[in-house]
Design a protein around this motif. Structure first.
Motif, PDB file in Angstrom:
ATOM      1  N   VAL A 262       0.865  -1.225   0.137  1.00 25.11           N
ATOM      2  CA  VAL A 262      -0.087   0.127   0.068  1.00 25.11           C
ATOM      3  C   VAL A 262       1.115   1.269  -0.045  1.00 25.11           C
ATOM      4  CG1 VAL A 262      -1.818   1.235   1.383  1.00 25.11           C
ATOM      5  CG2 VAL A 262      -1.757  -0.988   1.095  1.00 25.11           C
ATOM      6  N   LEU A 263       1.879   1.267   0.806  1.00 20.93           N
ATOM      7  CA  LEU A 263       2.630   2.558   0.870  1.00 20.93           C
ATOM      8  C   LEU A 263       3.559   2.591  -0.397  1.00 20.93           C
ATOM      9  CD1 LEU A 263       4.062   1.846   4.663  1.00 20.93           C
ATOM     10  CD2 LEU A 263       2.661   3.741   3.904  1.00 20.93           C
ATOM     11  N   ALA A 264       3.919   1.602  -0.961  1.00 21.39           N
ATOM     12  CA  ALA A 264       4.860   1.590  -2.109  1.00 21.39           C
ATOM     13  C   ALA A 264       3.693   2.315  -3.278  1.00 21.39           C
ATOM     14  CB  ALA A 264       5.165   0.137  -2.634  1.00 21.39           C
ATOM     15  N   GLU A 265       2.529   1.504  -3.449  1.00 20.45           N
ATOM     16  CA  GLU A 265       1.556   2.145  -4.482  1.00 20.45           C
ATOM     17  C   GLU A 265       1.408   3.857  -4.238  1.00 20.45           C
ATOM     18  OE1 GLU A 265      -2.807   1.167  -6.258  1.00 20.45           O
ATOM     19  OE2 GLU A 265      -1.697  -0.396  -5.328  1.00 20.45           O
ATOM     20  N   LEU A 266       1.123   4.161  -2.708  1.00 21.41           N
ATOM     21  CA  LEU A 266       0.708   5.497  -2.678  1.00 21.41           C
ATOM     22  C   LEU A 266       1.963   6.444  -3.150  1.00 21.41           C
ATOM     23  CD1 LEU A 266      -1.103   5.313   0.765  1.00 21.41           C
ATOM     24  CD2 LEU A 266      -1.863   5.966  -1.492  1.00 21.41           C
ATOM     25  N   SER A 267       3.144   5.952  -2.718  1.00 14.02           N
ATOM     26  CA  SER A 267       4.359   6.614  -3.056  1.00 14.02           C
ATOM     27  C   SER A 267       4.471   6.730  -4.623  1.00 14.02           C
ATOM     28  CB  SER A 267       5.595   6.159  -2.685  1.00 14.02           C
ATOM     29  OG  SER A 267       6.797   6.827  -2.830  1.00 14.02           O
ATOM     30  N   ARG A 268       4.270   5.791  -5.500  1.00 14.78           N
ATOM     31  CA  ARG A 268       4.331   5.799  -6.650  1.00 14.78           C
ATOM     32  C   ARG A 268       3.492   6.676  -7.488  1.00 14.78           C
ATOM     33  NH1 ARG A 268       4.084   0.973  -7.100  1.00 14.78           N
ATOM     34  NH2 ARG A 268       1.808   0.582  -7.616  1.00 14.78           N
ATOM     35  N   ARG A 269       1.998   6.519  -7.138  1.00 13.27           N
ATOM     36  CA  ARG A 269       1.296   7.501  -7.685  1.00 13.27           C
ATOM     37  C   ARG A 269       1.081   8.803  -7.303  1.00 13.27           C
ATOM     38  NH1 ARG A 269      -4.076   3.284  -6.974  1.00 13.27           N
ATOM     39  NH2 ARG A 269      -5.086   5.100  -7.646  1.00 13.27           N
ATOM     40  N   HIS A 270       1.516   9.115  -5.853  1.00 14.79           N
ATOM     41  CA  HIS A 270       1.424  10.540  -5.566  1.00 14.79           C
ATOM     42  C   HIS A 270       2.767  10.813  -4.852  1.00 14.79           C
ATOM     43  CE1 HIS A 270      -3.130  10.094  -6.343  1.00 14.79           C
ATOM     44  NE2 HIS A 270      -2.774   8.785  -5.651  1.00 14.79           N
ATOM     45  N   PRO A 271       3.534  11.395  -5.481  1.00 16.17           N
ATOM     46  CA  PRO A 271       4.910  11.770  -5.208  1.00 16.17           C
ATOM     47  C   PRO A 271       4.708  12.928  -3.946  1.00 16.17           C
ATOM     48  CG  PRO A 271       5.027  11.581  -7.286  1.00 16.17           C
ATOM     49  CD  PRO A 271       3.645  11.592  -7.006  1.00 16.17           C
ATOM     50  N   GLY A 272       3.746  13.733  -3.987  1.00 19.09           N
ATOM     51  CA  GLY A 272       3.364  14.987  -2.924  1.00 19.09           C
ATOM     52  C   GLY A 272       3.023  14.348  -1.591  1.00 19.09           C
ATOM     53  N   LEU A 273       2.467  13.114  -1.623  1.00 18.95           N
ATOM     54  CA  LEU A 273       2.204  12.560  -0.201  1.00 18.95           C
ATOM     55  C   LEU A 273       3.292  11.812   0.381  1.00 18.95           C
ATOM     56  CD1 LEU A 273      -0.367  11.900   1.405  1.00 18.95           C
ATOM     57  CD2 LEU A 273      -0.836   9.831  -0.002  1.00 18.95           C
ATOM     58  N   ASP A 274       3.224  12.388   1.724  1.00 15.43           N
ATOM     59  CA  ASP A 274       4.339  11.563   2.571  1.00 15.43           C
ATOM     60  C   ASP A 274       3.645  10.663   3.508  1.00 15.43           C
ATOM     61  OD1 ASP A 274       6.479  10.998   4.172  1.00 15.43           O
ATOM     62  OD2 ASP A 274       6.743  13.018   4.995  1.00 15.43           O
ATOM     63  N   ALA A 275       3.391   9.507   3.148  1.00 16.73           N
ATOM     64  CA  ALA A 275       2.698   8.472   3.763  1.00 16.73           C
ATOM     65  C   ALA A 275       3.565   7.868   4.979  1.00 16.73           C
ATOM     66  CB  ALA A 275       1.842   7.481   3.031  1.00 16.73           C
ATOM     67  N   ARG A 276       3.134   7.735   6.333  1.00 16.65           N
ATOM     68  CA  ARG A 276       4.027   6.993   7.230  1.00 16.65           C
ATOM     69  C   ARG A 276       3.167   6.058   8.181  1.00 16.65           C
ATOM     70  NH1 ARG A 276       8.351  11.614   9.212  1.00 16.65           N
ATOM     71  NH2 ARG A 276       8.651  12.672   7.155  1.00 16.65           N
ATOM     72  N   MET A 277       3.879   5.013   8.251  1.00 16.25           N
ATOM     73  CA  MET A 277       3.186   4.026   9.098  1.00 16.25           C
ATOM     74  C   MET A 277       3.913   3.625  10.437  1.00 16.25           C
ATOM     75  SD  MET A 277       3.140   0.339   9.733  1.00 16.25           S
ATOM     76  CE  MET A 277       4.441  -0.403   8.772  1.00 16.25           C
ATOM     77  N   THR A 278       3.063   3.583  11.460  1.00 18.10           N
ATOM     78  CA  THR A 278       3.299   3.193  12.740  1.00 18.10           C
ATOM     79  C   THR A 278       2.623   1.975  13.113  1.00 18.10           C
ATOM     80  OG1 THR A 278       3.679   5.254  13.396  1.00 18.10           O
ATOM     81  CG2 THR A 278       3.266   3.749  15.111  1.00 18.10           C
ATOM     82  N   GLU A 279       3.445   0.742  13.744  1.00 20.42           N
ATOM     83  CA  GLU A 279       2.377  -0.384  14.049  1.00 20.42           C
ATOM     84  C   GLU A 279       2.046  -0.147  15.509  1.00 20.42           C
ATOM     85  OE1 GLU A 279       4.083  -4.785  15.638  1.00 20.42           O
ATOM     86  OE2 GLU A 279       4.806  -4.252  13.675  1.00 20.42           O
ATOM     87  N   VAL A 280       0.591  -0.506  15.564  1.00 20.48           N
ATOM     88  CA  VAL A 280       0.057  -0.181  16.827  1.00 20.48           C
ATOM     89  C   VAL A 280      -1.194  -1.252  16.912  1.00 20.48           C
ATOM     90  CG1 VAL A 280      -1.573   1.206  15.688  1.00 20.48           C
ATOM     91  CG2 VAL A 280      -1.209   1.654  18.112  1.00 20.48           C
ATOM     92  N   ASP A 281      -1.498  -1.585  18.091  1.00 20.23           N
ATOM     93  CA  ASP A 281      -2.562  -2.281  18.656  1.00 20.23           C
ATOM     94  C   ASP A 281      -3.869  -1.976  17.989  1.00 20.23           C
ATOM     95  OD1 ASP A 281      -5.211  -2.838  20.451  1.00 20.23           O
ATOM     96  OD2 ASP A 281      -3.756  -4.573  20.798  1.00 20.23           O
ATOM     97  N   PRO A 282      -4.968  -2.702  17.443  1.00 17.74           N
ATOM     98  CA  PRO A 282      -5.825  -2.538  16.712  1.00 17.74           C
ATOM     99  C   PRO A 282      -6.838  -1.423  17.597  1.00 17.74           C
ATOM    100  CG  PRO A 282      -6.023  -4.619  17.204  1.00 17.74           C
ATOM    101  CD  PRO A 282      -4.478  -4.365  17.364  1.00 17.74           C
ATOM    102  N   HIS A 283      -6.981  -2.023  18.764  1.00 18.95           N
ATOM    103  CA  HIS A 283      -7.982  -1.202  19.730  1.00 18.95           C
ATOM    104  C   HIS A 283      -7.297   0.166  19.862  1.00 18.95           C
ATOM    105  CE1 HIS A 283     -10.958  -4.345  20.883  1.00 18.95           C
ATOM    106  NE2 HIS A 283     -10.986  -4.254  19.616  1.00 18.95           N
ATOM    107  N   LEU A 284      -6.145   0.224  20.226  1.00 22.48           N
ATOM    108  CA  LEU A 284      -5.476   1.653  20.606  1.00 22.48           C
ATOM    109  C   LEU A 284      -5.459   2.424  19.429  1.00 22.48           C
ATOM    110  CD1 LEU A 284      -2.404   0.466  22.372  1.00 22.48           C
ATOM    111  CD2 LEU A 284      -4.590   1.240  23.601  1.00 22.48           C
ATOM    112  N   SER A 285      -5.350   1.900  18.195  1.00 25.36           N
ATOM    113  CA  SER A 285      -5.330   2.960  17.014  1.00 25.36           C
ATOM    114  C   SER A 285      -6.723   3.509  16.901  1.00 25.36           C
ATOM    115  CB  SER A 285      -5.177   1.936  15.672  1.00 25.36           C
ATOM    116  OG  SER A 285      -5.991   1.206  15.550  1.00 25.36           O
TER     117      SER A 285
END
Length: 299
Positions: free
Chosen positions: A110-133
């Motif tokens: 998902v992150l790779a596709e977003l980066s490829r399709r939208h260079p102006g978007l800085d998408a960042r991911m954090t691993e977190v428990d589903p209920h905390l998120s």
């Protein structure tokens, strides 16, 4: 005038409960967060953090300031959403919180596709428990959460948070090679009495689902080994130390000595994307949710 970045740091400490946790959420070092708080204390001539054992606690003044900071950050988010909407293209920073197996099995593509399709978007991911998120989305600490629930433990979405289904993640019963159940194509839940189980620790969604499901089928589970990571559970199964119920997402190839057996009915967990209602117009949100669903459909 108060500095918004410093207010953001205080708000993060308020939400996450510690300087270290706030640093992880913001993508800073703990030292950098502490420096922001110290500068804010000088600006306001107010003590904001007090030592409590090995940690810190917000003073009453800090709690009021953090509440104001949340309001200001919401205003800034609305302004950014309006600008991005007028441009019509996903831009700026977007933070995504995802539980462990989604972070491993879904988000890289998902992150790779977003980066490829939208260079102006800085998408960042954090691993977190589903209920905390979910709470982090509601508080404005992350923009999109990828979370899951099970049939007997529905996912609560608080007011002001919208959600969309990504898809269903099927689960298999994993047993050691040579185990009596390994020769079956499918087994029923009632057939699992007397088994030694490997599962996640108490308090996790998967642990609670397993216990409640087996008890509903008349089996009191014997939980002999507990491990957070599914790969650790797989290693324990391969060593012949018990059986486990593990979803397919992010599981990878089964190691030697482990056999997958189907359960009837098939257990599954449902994956969701969640975001704040106030940010729903933001192109980065709609594009990210669309890529999440599209990537899942292609799995």
């Amino acid at each position: 005038m108060l500095d918004l970045g410093r207010l953001r740091a205080l708000h993060a400490v308020s939400v996450h409960g510690s300087v270290a946790a706030a640093a992880v959420a913001l993508g800073y070092t703990p030292s950098a967060v502490s420096q922001q708080i110290t500068k804010l204390e000088r600006e306001t001539r107010t003590t904001l953090l007090e030592r409590r054992g090995r940690g810190v606690a917000l003073t009453e003044e800090a709690r009021h300031l953090a509440a104001t900071a949340q309001e200001l950050l919401a205003i800034v988010e609305r302004a950014e959403t309006t600008l991005e909407e007028r441009r019509g293209q996903p831009t700026g920073r977007l933070t995504i919180g995802a539980f462990a197996s989604a972070a491993r099995g879904l988000l890289p593509g998902v992150l790779a596709e977003l980066s490829r399709r939208h260079p102006g978007l800085d998408a960042r991911m954090t691993e977190v428990d589903p209920h905390l998120s979910i709470d982090l989305v509601a508080r404005g600490m992350i923009d999109v959460a990828v979370a899951h629930d099970w049939d007997i433990a529905p996912l609560p979405a608080p007011e002001g948070v919208e959600q969309a289904v990504i898809g269903d993640d099927l689960c298999d019963l994993l047993v050691p090679e040579g185990h009596p159940l390994a020769a079956h194509a499918f087994v029923r839940r009632e057939d699992l009495a007397g088994q030694r189980w490997i599962c996640q620790p108490p308090g996790t969604v998967c642990h609670d689902w397993l216990v409640r499901t087996l008890r509903a089928a008349g089996c009191e589970p014997d939980l002999v080994h507990r491990a957070e990571e599914y790969h650790t559970q797989l290693a324990l199964v391969a060593a012949g130390l018990g059986i486990a119920l593990i979803p397919r997402l992010g599981r990878g190839t089964l190691p030697a000595g482990v056999v997958a057996v189907g359960l009837d009915p098939v257990p599954k967990r449902r994956l969701y994307a969640l975001w704040r209602a106030g940010a729903a117009r933001r192109p980065a949100i709609t594009e990210t949710v669309g890529v999440l669903r599209g990537r899942w459909a292609g799995c």
